[in-house]
Design an enzyme around this catalytic site. Sequence first.
Site, PDB file in Angstrom:
ATOM      1  NE  ARG A  66      -4.118  -1.723   0.271  1.00 26.14           N
ATOM      2  CZ  ARG A  66      -4.151  -3.012  -0.050  1.00 26.14           C
ATOM      3  NH1 ARG A  66      -3.096  -3.579  -0.611  1.00 26.14           N
ATOM      4  NH2 ARG A  66      -5.229  -3.724   0.152  1.00 26.14           N
ATOM      5  CB  SER A  75      -8.287  -1.269   4.638  1.00 24.48           C
ATOM      6  OG  SER A  75      -8.724  -2.493   4.129  1.00 24.48           O
ATOM      7  CD  GLU A 123      -4.805   2.119   2.357  1.00 24.85           C
ATOM      8  OE1 GLU A 123      -4.088   2.459   1.415  1.00 24.85           O
ATOM      9  OE2 GLU A 123      -6.047   2.202   2.316  1.00 24.85           O
TER      10      GLU A 123
HETATM   11  N1  EPU Z   1     -10.777 -10.527  10.503  1.00 29.02           N
HETATM   12  C1  EPU Z   1     -11.259 -10.332  11.784  1.00 29.02           C
HETATM   13  N2  EPU Z   1     -12.303  -9.450  11.963  1.00 29.02           N
HETATM   14  C2  EPU Z   1     -12.864  -8.775  10.928  1.00 29.02           C
HETATM   15  C3  EPU Z   1     -12.382  -8.984   9.622  1.00 29.02           C
HETATM   16  C4  EPU Z   1     -11.322  -9.851   9.425  1.00 29.02           C
HETATM   17  O1  EPU Z   1     -10.794 -10.933  12.735  1.00 29.02           O
HETATM   18  O2  EPU Z   1     -13.792  -7.980  11.198  1.00 29.02           O
HETATM   19  C5  EPU Z   1      -9.626 -11.432  10.330  1.00 29.02           C
HETATM   20  C6  EPU Z   1     -10.025 -12.746   9.713  1.00 29.02           C
HETATM   21  O3  EPU Z   1      -9.319 -13.757  10.379  1.00 29.02           O
HETATM   22  C7  EPU Z   1      -9.503 -12.650   8.285  1.00 29.02           C
HETATM   23  C8  EPU Z   1      -8.328 -11.705   8.411  1.00 29.02           C
HETATM   24  O4  EPU Z   1      -8.669 -10.823   9.485  1.00 29.02           O
HETATM   25  O5  EPU Z   1      -9.105 -13.885   7.797  1.00 29.02           O
HETATM   26  C9  EPU Z   1      -8.028 -10.925   7.149  1.00 29.02           C
HETATM   27  O6  EPU Z   1      -9.240 -10.294   6.717  1.00 29.02           O
HETATM   28  P1  EPU Z   1      -9.495  -9.971   5.151  1.00 29.02           P
HETATM   29  O7  EPU Z   1      -9.232 -11.173   4.308  1.00 29.02           O
HETATM   30  O8  EPU Z   1     -10.832  -9.321   5.035  1.00 29.02           O
HETATM   31  O9  EPU Z   1      -8.347  -8.957   4.790  1.00 29.02           O
HETATM   32  P2  EPU Z   1      -7.779  -7.653   5.518  1.00 29.02           P
HETATM   33  O10 EPU Z   1      -6.365  -7.949   5.869  1.00 29.02           O
HETATM   34  O11 EPU Z   1      -8.637  -7.143   6.590  1.00 29.02           O
HETATM   35  C10 EPU Z   1      -6.854  -6.755   3.243  1.00 29.02           C
HETATM   36  C11 EPU Z   1      -6.830  -5.466   2.485  1.00 29.02           C
HETATM   37  C12 EPU Z   1      -8.167  -5.237   1.774  1.00 29.02           C
HETATM   38  C13 EPU Z   1      -8.406  -6.402   0.825  1.00 29.02           C
HETATM   39  C14 EPU Z   1      -8.410  -7.704   1.650  1.00 29.02           C
HETATM   40  C15 EPU Z   1      -8.562  -8.931   0.794  1.00 29.02           C
HETATM   41  C16 EPU Z   1      -5.297  -3.999   3.674  1.00 29.02           C
HETATM   42  C17 EPU Z   1      -5.153  -2.784   4.523  1.00 29.02           C
HETATM   43  N3  EPU Z   1      -6.536  -4.351   3.378  1.00 29.02           N
HETATM   44  O12 EPU Z   1      -7.802  -6.610   4.278  1.00 29.02           O
HETATM   45  O13 EPU Z   1      -8.032  -4.055   0.984  1.00 29.02           O
HETATM   46  O14 EPU Z   1      -9.640  -6.259   0.148  1.00 29.02           O
HETATM   47  O15 EPU Z   1      -7.153  -7.833   2.362  1.00 29.02           O
HETATM   48  O16 EPU Z   1      -7.362  -9.189   0.110  1.00 29.02           O
HETATM   49  O17 EPU Z   1      -4.294  -4.593   3.286  1.00 29.02           O
HETATM   50  C18 EPU Z   1      -8.279  -1.687   1.095  1.00 29.02           C
HETATM   51  O18 EPU Z   1      -7.071  -1.599   0.998  1.00 29.02           O
HETATM   52  O19 EPU Z   1      -9.009  -0.654   1.179  1.00 29.02           O
HETATM   53  C19 EPU Z   1      -8.919  -3.004   1.147  1.00 29.02           C
HETATM   54  C20 EPU Z   1     -10.231  -3.160   1.335  1.00 29.02           C
END
Ligand code: EPU
Length: 336
Positions: free
Chosen positions: A160, A236, A332
Amino acid sequence: MSASLKRLNTLGIEAQSEQLINVTNIDQLRNIFLGQGAHPRPFLILGSGSNLVLSQDFPGTVLHIRIKGIEIVSEDTDTVTLSISAGEIWDQLVGDCVDKGYYGLENLSGIPGTVGAAPVQNIGAYGVELEQLLVSVDCMEIATGAIQTFHHKECKFGYRDSVFKGEVAGRYVITNVKLMLSKNQDNSTSLNYKGLETEFEKRGLTDPDPSTVRQVIEEIRQSKLPDPSVLSNAGSFFKNPVISEQNYIQLLEKHPEIVSFNLGEGKIKLAASWMIEKAGWKGFREGDAGVFERHALIIVNHGCATSHDILSLAQQIQNSVFDQFGVVLEIEPVVV
Ligand code: EPU
């Protein structure tokens, strides 16, 4: 004449700029930078405003980049290189490419925003980051109106992050992005992101084609992430922090169930959403600023939240995650 920016940022924050101009071509942009028309400086460059926090009124001219056009620069039997103007809508590009048989972008389906904004934060989702497909970025220098090309290496991409968020921030406007995509369906799509694999298994899909991948990702995103046209948000709100293996081992003693991803080379990425949820913030609301009830990494504006409401909620979350986990969360989106 001042203009409201509320409709131009997906977080729905009310802020004013002195002037607002829709930019539809390169010559118009150059003329503005060369001083024709006396537009108050500084300039704020805006695509869809989907990764932006307007912390105050903007004391200058907002340039809403709407330059359109997609061209094939070169192609052979296996690949195609496209040159895409900054004002194209990212998700429409992804859809058009999948339809035409140009593969590689499908995991980045459903991301709001424009093509010009994509390299700034090196958009990424479901195991793919833009930089894996990006050849170069054309920019216009604000001081001179000259076009300059940043090749992949010069963009200094990180998680990012890029040179456009860092050392050259505010000096250039991205006008055009070149991407190299595959014409070969096999091996062009990344299928091994954990949440994605589980989703394919659930649906009994063993070798999904790129258009199925796009469809599944659209559905996952719709189920987890709020549509900004329904509930204002900037995606995010925090980055997933990266810590050393040493710190991780200490953290694991206190929080054995912490969600993480091993990046290799002694680096561990932590799921910020998991920590925010554990700290009790998921679904929290104070006035019109809140944390999305289905995903703890998303700060939402339920209607009339001000930038102060949003940023003070973010600060409270940062403090409480730090108190509980000793981990610093970094915002972010770009804060202006
Ligand atoms: N999780 C929780 N609580 C929640 C949501 C998620 O505990 O409310 C845990 C779950 O265990 C899940 C893990 O966190 O497996 C990761 O969650 P997720 O796959 O939704 O991904 P993220 O790390 O929260 C990142 C990106 C998103 C992107 C997703 C999918 C960043 C800052 N964010 O989110 O990007 O869509 O992965 O690849 O890296 C963005 O940048 O605006 C964005 C939405």
